[in-house]
Structure formats: structure tokens, C-alpha cells
Scaffold this motif. Structure first.
Motif, PDB file in Angstrom:
ATOM      1  N   PRO A  30       0.725  -1.308   0.000  1.00  0.00           N
ATOM      2  CA  PRO A  30      -0.010   0.061   0.004  1.00  0.00           C
ATOM      3  C   PRO A  30       0.887   1.100  -0.194  1.00  0.00           C
ATOM      4  O   PRO A  30       2.055   1.185   0.473  1.00  0.00           O
ATOM      5  CB  PRO A  30      -0.763  -0.300   1.227  1.00  0.00           C
ATOM      6  N   LEU A  31       0.484   2.316  -0.428  1.00  0.00           N
ATOM      7  CA  LEU A  31       1.188   3.556  -0.675  1.00  0.00           C
ATOM      8  C   LEU A  31       1.089   4.247   0.677  1.00  0.00           C
ATOM      9  O   LEU A  31      -0.046   4.433   1.116  1.00  0.00           O
ATOM     10  CB  LEU A  31       0.444   4.605  -1.741  1.00  0.00           C
ATOM     11  N   PRO A  32       2.329   4.386   1.073  1.00  0.00           N
ATOM     12  CA  PRO A  32       2.408   5.162   2.722  1.00  0.00           C
ATOM     13  C   PRO A  32       1.991   6.541   2.376  1.00  0.00           C
ATOM     14  O   PRO A  32       1.933   6.990   1.629  1.00  0.00           O
ATOM     15  CB  PRO A  32       3.780   5.096   2.942  1.00  0.00           C
ATOM     16  N   GLU A  33       1.388   6.783   3.559  1.00  0.00           N
ATOM     17  CA  GLU A  33       0.951   8.398   3.741  1.00  0.00           C
ATOM     18  C   GLU A  33       1.884   9.261   3.597  1.00  0.00           C
ATOM     19  O   GLU A  33       3.142   9.028   4.194  1.00  0.00           O
ATOM     20  CB  GLU A  33      -0.061   8.607   5.026  1.00  0.00           C
ATOM     21  N   GLY A  34       1.750  10.484   2.936  1.00  0.00           N
ATOM     22  CA  GLY A  34       2.605  11.254   2.336  1.00  0.00           C
ATOM     23  C   GLY A  34       3.724  10.884   1.456  1.00  0.00           C
ATOM     24  O   GLY A  34       4.427  11.795   1.127  1.00  0.00           O
ATOM     25  N   HIS A  35       3.526   9.744   0.518  1.00  0.00           N
ATOM     26  CA  HIS A  35       4.504   9.426  -0.277  1.00  0.00           C
ATOM     27  C   HIS A  35       3.628   9.684  -1.608  1.00  0.00           C
ATOM     28  O   HIS A  35       2.239   9.400  -1.660  1.00  0.00           O
ATOM     29  CB  HIS A  35       4.747   8.042  -0.341  1.00  0.00           C
ATOM     30  N   ILE A  72      15.952  14.799  -2.758  1.00  0.00           N
ATOM     31  CA  ILE A  72      14.791  14.443  -2.173  1.00  0.00           C
ATOM     32  C   ILE A  72      14.803  12.648  -2.583  1.00  0.00           C
ATOM     33  O   ILE A  72      14.717  11.910  -1.650  1.00  0.00           O
ATOM     34  CB  ILE A  72      13.538  14.999  -2.153  1.00  0.00           C
ATOM     35  N   ASP A  73      14.330  12.698  -3.712  1.00  0.00           N
ATOM     36  CA  ASP A  73      14.176  11.253  -4.517  1.00  0.00           C
ATOM     37  C   ASP A  73      15.371  10.794  -4.890  1.00  0.00           C
ATOM     38  O   ASP A  73      15.408   9.325  -5.123  1.00  0.00           O
ATOM     39  CB  ASP A  73      13.180  11.309  -5.202  1.00  0.00           C
ATOM     40  N   VAL A 118      11.237   4.458  -3.383  1.00  0.00           N
ATOM     41  CA  VAL A 118      10.523   4.899  -4.573  1.00  0.00           C
ATOM     42  C   VAL A 118       9.307   4.237  -4.707  1.00  0.00           C
ATOM     43  O   VAL A 118       9.400   2.936  -4.686  1.00  0.00           O
ATOM     44  CB  VAL A 118      11.470   4.948  -5.798  1.00  0.00           C
ATOM     45  N   TYR A 119       8.318   4.775  -4.826  1.00  0.00           N
ATOM     46  CA  TYR A 119       6.912   3.894  -5.212  1.00  0.00           C
ATOM     47  C   TYR A 119       6.488   4.271  -6.774  1.00  0.00           C
ATOM     48  O   TYR A 119       6.601   5.672  -7.004  1.00  0.00           O
ATOM     49  CB  TYR A 119       5.828   4.225  -4.157  1.00  0.00           C
ATOM     50  N   MET A 120       6.175   3.122  -7.265  1.00  0.00           N
ATOM     51  CA  MET A 120       5.375   3.540  -8.746  1.00  0.00           C
ATOM     52  C   MET A 120       4.232   2.748  -8.949  1.00  0.00           C
ATOM     53  O   MET A 120       4.006   1.493  -8.193  1.00  0.00           O
ATOM     54  CB  MET A 120       6.402   2.759  -9.393  1.00  0.00           C
ATOM     55  N   CYS A 121       3.311   3.302  -9.546  1.00  0.00           N
ATOM     56  CA  CYS A 121       2.004   2.797 -10.136  1.00  0.00           C
ATOM     57  C   CYS A 121       2.292   1.260 -10.853  1.00  0.00           C
ATOM     58  O   CYS A 121       3.273   1.208 -11.369  1.00  0.00           O
ATOM     59  CB  CYS A 121       1.324   3.721 -10.828  1.00  0.00           C
ATOM     60  N   GLN A 122       1.532   0.447 -10.436  1.00  0.00           N
ATOM     61  CA  GLN A 122       1.516  -0.853 -11.152  1.00  0.00           C
ATOM     62  C   GLN A 122       1.421  -0.703 -12.805  1.00  0.00           C
ATOM     63  O   GLN A 122       0.500   0.313 -13.295  1.00  0.00           O
ATOM     64  CB  GLN A 122       0.553  -1.804 -10.768  1.00  0.00           C
ATOM     65  N   PRO A 123       2.140  -1.410 -13.495  1.00  0.00           N
ATOM     66  CA  PRO A 123       2.176  -1.211 -15.013  1.00  0.00           C
ATOM     67  C   PRO A 123       0.690  -1.486 -15.569  1.00  0.00           C
ATOM     68  O   PRO A 123       0.166  -2.577 -15.148  1.00  0.00           O
ATOM     69  CB  PRO A 123       3.320  -2.030 -15.405  1.00  0.00           C
ATOM     70  N   VAL A 135       0.889  -0.212  -4.795  1.00  0.00           N
ATOM     71  CA  VAL A 135       1.723   0.092  -5.676  1.00  0.00           C
ATOM     72  C   VAL A 135       2.938  -0.683  -5.575  1.00  0.00           C
ATOM     73  O   VAL A 135       3.086  -1.550  -4.678  1.00  0.00           O
ATOM     74  CB  VAL A 135       2.099   1.812  -5.395  1.00  0.00           C
ATOM     75  N   CYS A 136       3.937  -0.289  -6.475  1.00  0.00           N
ATOM     76  CA  CYS A 136       5.362  -0.980  -6.443  1.00  0.00           C
ATOM     77  C   CYS A 136       6.357  -0.462  -5.717  1.00  0.00           C
ATOM     78  O   CYS A 136       6.519   0.742  -6.038  1.00  0.00           O
ATOM     79  CB  CYS A 136       5.637  -1.372  -7.948  1.00  0.00           C
TER      80      CYS A 136
END
Length: 181
Positions: A30-35, A72-73, A118-123, A135-136
Motif C-alpha cells: 500500500p502507498l504510505p501516507e505522505g508519499h 529528495i528522491d 521510490v513507489y511506482m504505480c502498477q504497470p 503500488v510497486c
């Protein structure tokens, strides 16, 4: 995907995803809050042989790294070899009738370990059923990330120095240990 060769593009996409799974590129979380999650897209290319005929269909999953914030990233510095260094190597090969081998690492960037979160949307086309909101979380760098080439360099440097090579700091080429000065 409306192309007459769409089945070949789908197979190429599956091959790319399989390679990423095999290399442990991400975990589904799951996408962490604030990311924020960076997006991704598919890039398709036909590889031609020397006669101009299609050799293979290549699909590459690319992160939309343009959303990343420097400092940052990611961090981007990565040394490159100078043209003069390559010319010297080629001249030595010709002068001493040596053999020179060139290689290509098929999934080079997938070997770089990410230090940042780094979080990425699923393809697209490969969203896991029942986990559409996940998310990935990237563990390895992929094409499109700003830090991908740096992470590949760091991994390459780590491995090649284990084999006794040392970087030629004047030209960013590696030389065997028995030729160190």
C-alpha cells in the motif's frame, strides 16, 4: 495494441515483467501516507538485424522519473569514460594485436539497488486483480528513474573491483590488477 503484431508486443511485455519479477525489482505494497507514486509507461521498439528484418519485439517498462525531486528522491552523479580513454584502448589493441571484447548487459539497470524509497504505480496491463490500489515499492532501479544510471554504476563498480580490477581515475576505465602502478 491494435497492431497486427499485438500478440508479439504482449509477449514482449510479459517477458519484461517476468524479468522484473525474476530480478526482484519491486514489492506490491500500500502507498504510505505522505508519499507519491511515480507513474510508468510502456516503450515498444522493434529490433532489426543487419539486413533490416525484424529480429525481435522489445517492450520496456519505464518509470516516469520526471516527477522525482533532486536531493529528495534521488542523486545522479555517475562517472563516464572519456572518448580519449576509449581511443587509447583501441590503439593499444591494434598496436599489440590484442583481442577486445564488448558486452551488453540485457537488464543493466535492474541490477542497481535503490537506496531511496521510490513507489511506482502498477504497470498498465499487469495490475494485480484485488490489489488495484497497491503500488510497486521499487527495490531495484529501472529505466526512467533519475538515479538509474548511478545505481547501475555503483553495482558495476562493486562487482568488477571484486574481480581485481581498479578504476583508472584519469579516464574512468578499469584495468586489471596485474597492471596497477
Amino acid at each position: 495494441m491494435k497492431d497486427v503484431n499485438s500478440d508479439k508486443w504482449i509477449d514482449a511485455s510479459k517477458e519484461e515483467i517476468d524479468s522484473m519479477v525474476k530480478n526482484g525489482v519491486w514489492d506490491i505494497v500500500p502507498l504510505p501516507e505522505g508519499h507519491k507514486a511515480v507513474g510508468c509507461k510502456w516503450v515498444f521498439k522493434t529490433k532489426l538485424n543487419c539486413n533490416g528484418n525484424v529480429e525481435r519485439y522489445k517492450a520496456r517498462l519505464v518509470a516516469k522519473g520526471f516527477n522525482q525531486k533532486e536531493g529528495i528522491d534521488y542523486e545522479t552523479f555517475s562517472p563516464v569514460s572519456r572518448k580519449d580513454s576509449l581511443r587509447i584502448i583501441l590503439a593499444l589493441v591494434a598496436q599489440y594485436d590484442l583481442e577486445l571484447h564488448q558486452m551488453d548487459v540485457k537488464t543493466a539497470f535492474l541490477n542497481g539497488d535503490l537506496e531511496e524509497e521510490v513507489y511506482m504505480c502498477q504497470p498498465e496491463g499487469f495490475i494485480i486483480e484485488g490489489q488495484e490500489n497497491m503500488v510497486c515499492k521499487l527495490k531495484k532501479s529501472i529505466y526512467g528513474l533519475k538515479q538509474a544510471s548511478r545505481q547501475w554504476y555503483l553495482k558495476f563498480d562493486e562487482i568488477i573491483t571484486k574481480f581485481g580490477f581498479k578504476e583508472n581515475c584519469c579516464g574512468s576505465m578499469y584495468i586489471p590488477q596485474d597492471q596497477w602502478e
